[in-house]
Scaffold this motif. Structure first.
Motif, mmCIF file in Angstrom:
data_model
loop_
_atom_site.group_PDB
_atom_site.id
_atom_site.type_symbol
_atom_site.label_atom_id
_atom_site.label_comp_id
_atom_site.label_asym_id
_atom_site.label_seq_id
_atom_site.Cartn_x
_atom_site.Cartn_y
_atom_site.Cartn_z
ATOM 1 N N PRO A 145 39.392 66.090 37.751
ATOM 2 C CA PRO A 145 39.068 65.422 38.875
ATOM 3 C C PRO A 145 38.385 63.879 38.543
ATOM 4 C CG PRO A 145 38.401 67.551 39.021
ATOM 5 C CD PRO A 145 38.699 67.281 37.704
ATOM 6 N N LYS A 146 37.429 63.920 37.314
ATOM 7 C CA LYS A 146 36.800 62.620 36.913
ATOM 8 C C LYS A 146 37.898 61.294 36.475
ATOM 9 C CE LYS A 146 33.509 60.992 33.622
ATOM 10 N NZ LYS A 146 32.340 61.324 32.851
ATOM 11 N N GLN A 147 38.783 61.806 35.746
ATOM 12 C CA GLN A 147 39.819 61.033 35.482
ATOM 13 C C GLN A 147 40.538 60.645 36.779
ATOM 14 O OE1 GLN A 147 40.069 59.462 32.367
ATOM 15 N NE2 GLN A 147 41.316 57.985 33.530
ATOM 16 N N LEU A 148 40.850 61.445 37.460
ATOM 17 C CA LEU A 148 41.494 61.150 38.905
ATOM 18 C C LEU A 148 40.752 60.117 39.947
ATOM 19 C CD1 LEU A 148 43.867 61.324 40.622
ATOM 20 C CD2 LEU A 148 43.298 63.614 41.557
ATOM 21 N N LEU A 149 39.451 60.240 39.681
ATOM 22 C CA LEU A 149 38.590 59.645 40.728
ATOM 23 C C LEU A 149 38.484 58.135 40.122
ATOM 24 C CD1 LEU A 149 36.654 59.486 43.024
ATOM 25 C CD2 LEU A 149 34.767 59.950 41.276
ATOM 26 N N LYS A 150 38.583 58.011 38.719
ATOM 27 C CA LYS A 150 38.748 56.611 37.907
ATOM 28 C C LYS A 150 39.758 55.945 38.502
ATOM 29 C CE LYS A 150 35.694 57.706 33.751
ATOM 30 N NZ LYS A 150 35.819 57.587 32.333
ATOM 31 N N ASP A 151 41.045 56.548 38.220
ATOM 32 C CA ASP A 151 42.401 56.086 38.508
ATOM 33 C C ASP A 151 42.604 55.502 39.914
ATOM 34 O OD1 ASP A 151 42.838 56.477 35.865
ATOM 35 O OD2 ASP A 151 43.897 58.237 36.035
ATOM 36 N N SER A 152 41.935 56.396 40.997
ATOM 37 C CA SER A 152 41.987 56.254 42.306
ATOM 38 C C SER A 152 41.139 54.829 42.747
ATOM 39 C CB SER A 152 41.609 57.514 43.161
ATOM 40 O OG SER A 152 42.412 58.537 42.798
ATOM 41 N N LEU A 153 40.000 55.102 42.138
ATOM 42 C CA LEU A 153 39.200 53.782 42.620
ATOM 43 C C LEU A 153 39.687 52.365 42.012
ATOM 44 C CD1 LEU A 153 35.711 55.182 41.611
ATOM 45 C CD2 LEU A 153 36.222 54.146 43.695
ATOM 46 N N ALA A 154 40.198 52.694 40.805
ATOM 47 C CA ALA A 154 41.100 51.438 40.377
ATOM 48 C C ALA A 154 42.180 51.031 41.055
ATOM 49 C CB ALA A 154 41.454 51.671 38.548
ATOM 50 N N ARG A 155 42.972 51.997 41.481
ATOM 51 C CA ARG A 155 44.202 51.728 42.292
ATOM 52 C C ARG A 155 43.901 51.290 43.716
ATOM 53 N NH1 ARG A 155 46.142 56.572 42.518
ATOM 54 N NH2 ARG A 155 46.765 56.505 40.378
ATOM 55 N N ALA A 156 42.830 51.846 44.115
ATOM 56 C CA ALA A 156 42.267 51.390 45.627
ATOM 57 C C ALA A 156 41.809 50.059 45.602
ATOM 58 C CB ALA A 156 41.259 52.297 46.176
ATOM 59 N N SER A 157 41.140 49.455 44.537
ATOM 60 C CA SER A 157 40.541 48.175 44.434
ATOM 61 C C SER A 157 41.506 47.194 44.314
ATOM 62 C CB SER A 157 39.788 48.074 43.129
ATOM 63 O OG SER A 157 40.299 48.068 41.887
ATOM 64 N N GLU A 158 42.684 47.359 43.919
ATOM 65 C CA GLU A 158 44.162 46.478 43.717
ATOM 66 C C GLU A 158 43.491 45.302 42.665
ATOM 67 O OE1 GLU A 158 46.360 45.714 47.012
ATOM 68 O OE2 GLU A 158 45.110 46.906 48.046
ATOM 69 N N TYR A 159 42.544 45.507 42.146
ATOM 70 C CA TYR A 159 42.128 44.236 41.148
ATOM 71 C C TYR A 159 43.241 44.387 39.981
ATOM 72 C CZ TYR A 159 37.664 43.989 43.303
ATOM 73 O OH TYR A 159 36.531 43.848 44.397
ATOM 74 N N LYS A 160 43.112 43.222 38.952
ATOM 75 C CA LYS A 160 44.105 43.157 37.927
ATOM 76 C C LYS A 160 43.450 42.280 36.822
ATOM 77 C CE LYS A 160 47.603 44.561 40.634
ATOM 78 N NZ LYS A 160 48.256 45.809 40.269
ATOM 79 N N GLY A 161 43.697 42.565 35.488
ATOM 80 C CA GLY A 161 43.061 41.865 34.627
ATOM 81 C C GLY A 161 41.727 42.339 34.348
ATOM 82 N N ARG A 162 41.210 40.954 34.065
ATOM 83 C CA ARG A 162 39.817 41.052 33.744
ATOM 84 C C ARG A 162 38.726 41.752 34.774
ATOM 85 N NH1 ARG A 162 36.769 35.725 31.336
ATOM 86 N NH2 ARG A 162 38.305 36.359 29.543
ATOM 87 N N ARG A 163 39.229 41.464 35.951
ATOM 88 C CA ARG A 163 38.448 41.870 37.202
ATOM 89 C C ARG A 163 38.528 43.214 37.314
ATOM 90 N NH1 ARG A 163 38.421 39.089 43.374
ATOM 91 N NH2 ARG A 163 36.549 40.003 43.869
ATOM 92 N N LEU A 164 39.467 43.778 36.977
ATOM 93 C CA LEU A 164 39.834 45.164 37.125
ATOM 94 C C LEU A 164 39.142 46.012 36.084
ATOM 95 C CD1 LEU A 164 41.066 47.958 37.915
ATOM 96 C CD2 LEU A 164 43.152 47.489 36.443
ATOM 97 N N ALA A 165 39.075 45.301 34.775
ATOM 98 C CA ALA A 165 38.055 45.956 33.593
ATOM 99 C C ALA A 165 36.588 45.892 34.044
ATOM 100 C CB ALA A 165 38.609 45.053 32.169
ATOM 101 N N GLN A 166 36.243 45.022 34.412
ATOM 102 C CA GLN A 166 34.918 44.983 34.879
ATOM 103 C C GLN A 166 34.333 45.770 35.756
ATOM 104 O OE1 GLN A 166 34.596 40.723 36.209
ATOM 105 N NE2 GLN A 166 33.919 39.925 34.195
ATOM 106 N N PHE A 167 35.214 46.071 36.970
ATOM 107 C CA PHE A 167 35.096 47.122 37.966
ATOM 108 C C PHE A 167 35.117 48.340 37.326
ATOM 109 C CE2 PHE A 167 36.971 50.138 40.833
ATOM 110 C CZ PHE A 167 36.359 49.866 41.932
ATOM 111 N N GLN A 168 36.068 48.737 36.560
ATOM 112 C CA GLN A 168 35.903 50.206 35.854
ATOM 113 C C GLN A 168 34.957 50.482 35.009
ATOM 114 O OE1 GLN A 168 40.098 49.566 34.174
ATOM 115 N NE2 GLN A 168 40.692 51.101 35.357
ATOM 116 N N ASN A 169 34.195 49.302 34.492
ATOM 117 C CA ASN A 169 33.110 49.276 33.564
ATOM 118 C C ASN A 169 31.836 50.035 34.357
ATOM 119 O OD1 ASN A 169 34.110 48.793 31.261
ATOM 120 N ND2 ASN A 169 33.815 46.729 31.345
#
Length: 211
Positions: A145-169
């Motif tokens: 569930p933890k990895q799925l939550l990480k992946d789902s948040l990233a997908r929902a954000s629709e961010y790309k590149g550096r902005r996505l990396a900053q979001f995931q941090n």
């Protein structure tokens, strides 16, 4: 009278459960003061096990009417964690009433059911990208569930590149916010592990002076 509650989670982002403990007390007509120990105040590092954390909490001082101890079931039976917590309290703090909070398999499973809340925390509330989240009790069978939550948040954000990396941090912050915003009467209410948390806390509050 104000009930003194000790909260011990697995990590700091589990502290989002504290507002739910407080709101459940209010429903019972009770006032509570919840303490989340800062183990960093101790001269020596604190271990990660429940007995070590209880031992450290006693060293920090304070008298409590109730301990709320959260421990994920992970890949074992939830009852094993309940037994582990009961044994730890019996050994390290005899006589202290406690409530075991045991999400199945991980606390992140509780955060995967409210899609609107997840999109809000992902900073893209009007997003339409498909998340394909698990539904109902099926979420408790999710392998990670933890990895799925990480992946789902990233997908929902629709961010790309550096902005996505900053979001995931900022995942720990996002997890904490999701837990704080969790609707106790929303989709999570169908899960046996959440129901057990609410019922056990309700029983404890009744015994300590609720209605």
């Amino acid at each position: 009278m104000t009930l003194r509650v000790l909260f011990i989670g697995e990590g700091s982002s589990d502290n989002g459960l504290v507002p739910h403990v407080e709101s459940l007390a209010v429903r019972k007509g009770l006032r509570v003061s919840v303490t989340v120990p800062d183990f960093g105040l101790l001269p020596l590092p604190t271990g990660h096990s429940v007995p070590e954390k209880l031992f450290a909490a006693r060293r920090l001082g304070g008298d409590y009417d109730l301990a709320v101890v959260q421990r994920d079931a992970d890949r074992g039976p939830a009852q094993d964690r309940r037994d582990e917590i009961r044994a730890a309290v019996s050994t390290e703090w005899p006589g202290l009433r406690h409530v075991a909070v045991v999400p199945v398999r991980m606390l992140e499973a509780w955060l995967l059911l409210d899609e609107a809340c997840l999109r809000h925390v992902a900073e893209n509330p009007r997003g339409r990208v498909s998340l394909d989240l698990p539904r109902g009790v099926a979420v408790e069978k999710t392998a990670d569930p933890k990895q799925l939550l990480k992946d789902s948040l990233a997908r929902a954000s629709e961010y790309k590149g550096r902005r996505l990396a900053q979001f995931q941090n900022r995942f720990s912050q996002h997890r904490l916010r999701l837990l704080e915003l969790l609707d106790p009467e929303g989709p999570v209410a169908c899960l046996p592990s959440w129901q057990a948390f609410v019922n056990d806390l309700d029983t404890a509050f009744n015994a300590l002076g609720g209605h």
